[in-house]
Design an enzyme around this catalytic site. Structure first.
Site, PDB file in Angstrom:
ATOM      1  N   THR A  43       0.840  -1.198   0.000  1.00 51.91           N
ATOM      2  CA  THR A  43       0.000   0.000   0.000  1.00 51.91           C
ATOM      3  C   THR A  43       0.875   1.247   0.000  1.00 51.91           C
ATOM      4  OG1 THR A  43      -0.126   0.016   2.420  1.00 51.91           O
ATOM      5  CG2 THR A  43      -1.854  -1.182   1.233  1.00 51.91           C
ATOM      6  N   GLY A  44       0.311   2.354  -0.472  1.00 48.45           N
ATOM      7  CA  GLY A  44       1.013   3.628  -0.414  1.00 48.45           C
ATOM      8  C   GLY A  44       2.137   3.783  -1.414  1.00 48.45           C
ATOM      9  N   TYR A  84      -0.764  11.863  13.431  1.00 45.09           N
ATOM     10  CA  TYR A  84       0.079  10.911  12.718  1.00 45.09           C
ATOM     11  C   TYR A  84       0.754   9.961  13.701  1.00 45.09           C
ATOM     12  CZ  TYR A  84       3.894   9.179   9.749  1.00 45.09           C
ATOM     13  OH  TYR A  84       4.778   8.386   9.077  1.00 45.09           O
ATOM     14  N   SER A 102       6.335   5.103  12.598  1.00 43.11           N
ATOM     15  CA  SER A 102       7.092   6.316  12.868  1.00 43.11           C
ATOM     16  C   SER A 102       7.056   6.570  14.367  1.00 43.11           C
ATOM     17  CB  SER A 102       6.481   7.507  12.128  1.00 43.11           C
ATOM     18  OG  SER A 102       7.076   8.728  12.547  1.00 43.11           O
ATOM     19  N   ILE A 144       8.980   5.613  -0.296  1.00 37.49           N
ATOM     20  CA  ILE A 144       9.439   4.364   0.300  1.00 37.49           C
ATOM     21  C   ILE A 144       8.674   3.181  -0.287  1.00 37.49           C
ATOM     22  CG2 ILE A 144       9.579   3.035   2.446  1.00 37.49           C
ATOM     23  CD1 ILE A 144      10.069   5.657   3.919  1.00 37.49           C
ATOM     24  N   GLY A 145       7.368   3.330  -0.480  1.00 40.35           N
ATOM     25  CA  GLY A 145       6.583   2.243  -1.043  1.00 40.35           C
ATOM     26  C   GLY A 145       7.077   1.810  -2.404  1.00 40.35           C
TER      27      GLY A 145
END
Length: 268
Positions: free
Chosen positions: A23-24, A179, A170, A31-32
């Site tokens: 995903t992403g 986040y 994170s 990064i994905g």
């Protein structure tokens, strides 16, 4: 949920390459995308998701044609691909994503890599309820639903540990309340999967990639982070991708239920 047109999978026996769902993967420098390239080079077929409206809201904007370009790169590495545009605030999206990945790539998903994120900076005093709920819908609830869908569908030969779940997290907290808090929930969900899905032959781990500049850092922040890292550089998507590749490999099966820092020893 909309999709990017891709060639239909060929008829005949199931593919010999295992299938990863990542995903992403909406930006070529993300990064994905780095993980997708690494797994494709390691012998995986790859389905990946992206969501254009999120990029449109962010300061970096939409990278036109990114999904098609990434899919082309993966195909050149020998992977069959499926690019799937999906709104992860929709609770029905995870099941549709798995349906489409299985249909277009001709087999079940073996590795699930959660690289998506809602990430808008705000602190305790200025975060809105709407932003808070959206972060938890994408980073926490969607991750749980994707893991649940994976667990409901995954089948492994008895006595083997071939299934893989890897989630990117994170340690942001200050000035990044929704986040950081939603990523903390993601950690707990993924680590629970290491135990609750063990009987299926699935391992689950969380990776903190540390400071990786994919176009969102200011010059001052970049310089500060470099000074705080013993290796004197920032992380790259390739750094994270190598660790995810190992965790998804047969050699990585003994690592389970861990939160791994891949950050070059960065302070903090």
């Amino acid at each position: 949920m909309t999709t990017t047109a891709q060639p239909a999978p060929s008829s005949g026996p199931a593919p010999s390459r295992p299938i990863a769902l990542i995903t992403g993967v909406g930006r070529s420098i993300g990064i994905g995308a780095g993980i997708a390239r690494r797994l494709a080079a390691s012998g995986w077929d790859v389905a990946f998701t992206y969501w254009t409206p999120y990029d449109r809201r962010m300061e970096w904007g939409v990278e036109a044609g990114a999904a098609e370009a990434i899919a082309k790169e993966l195909a050149e590495a020998g992977a069959r691909t499926a690019a799937i545009e999906a709104d992860l605030t929709d609770p029905d999206a995870p099941a549709r994503i798995f349906d489409e990945a299985e249909q277009r790539l001709g087999g079940p998903v073996t590795a699930l890599v959660l690289s998506h994120a809602e990430s808008v900076d705000s602190g305790l005093l200025d975060t809105t309820v709407e932003a808070f709920d959206r972060h938890f819908a994408v980073n926490s609830r969607a991750s749980w639903l994707l893991i649940r869908e994976y667990g409901l569908r995954f089948r492994s030969a008895p006595g083997t540990a071939t299934g893989r779940i890897v989630a990117l997290t994170s340690d942001h907290t200050v000035g990044n309340l929704p986040y950081g808090a939603s990523k903390g929930a993601l950690d707990r969900i993924t680590l629970a999967a290491a135990h609750e899905l063990a009987h299926l032959g699935v391992t689950a781990n969380v990776v903190n990639p540390g400071p990786v500049d994919t176009g969102w850092m200011t010059d001052d922040l970049r310089e500060s982070l470099v000074r705080g890292t013993p290796l004197g550089r920032l992380g790259t998507p390739r750094d994270t991708a190598h660790l995810v590749d190992f965790l998804c490999s047969p050699e990585g099966q003994w690592i389970n239920g861990q939160l791994l820092k891949s950050n070059g020893g960065a302070a903090g």
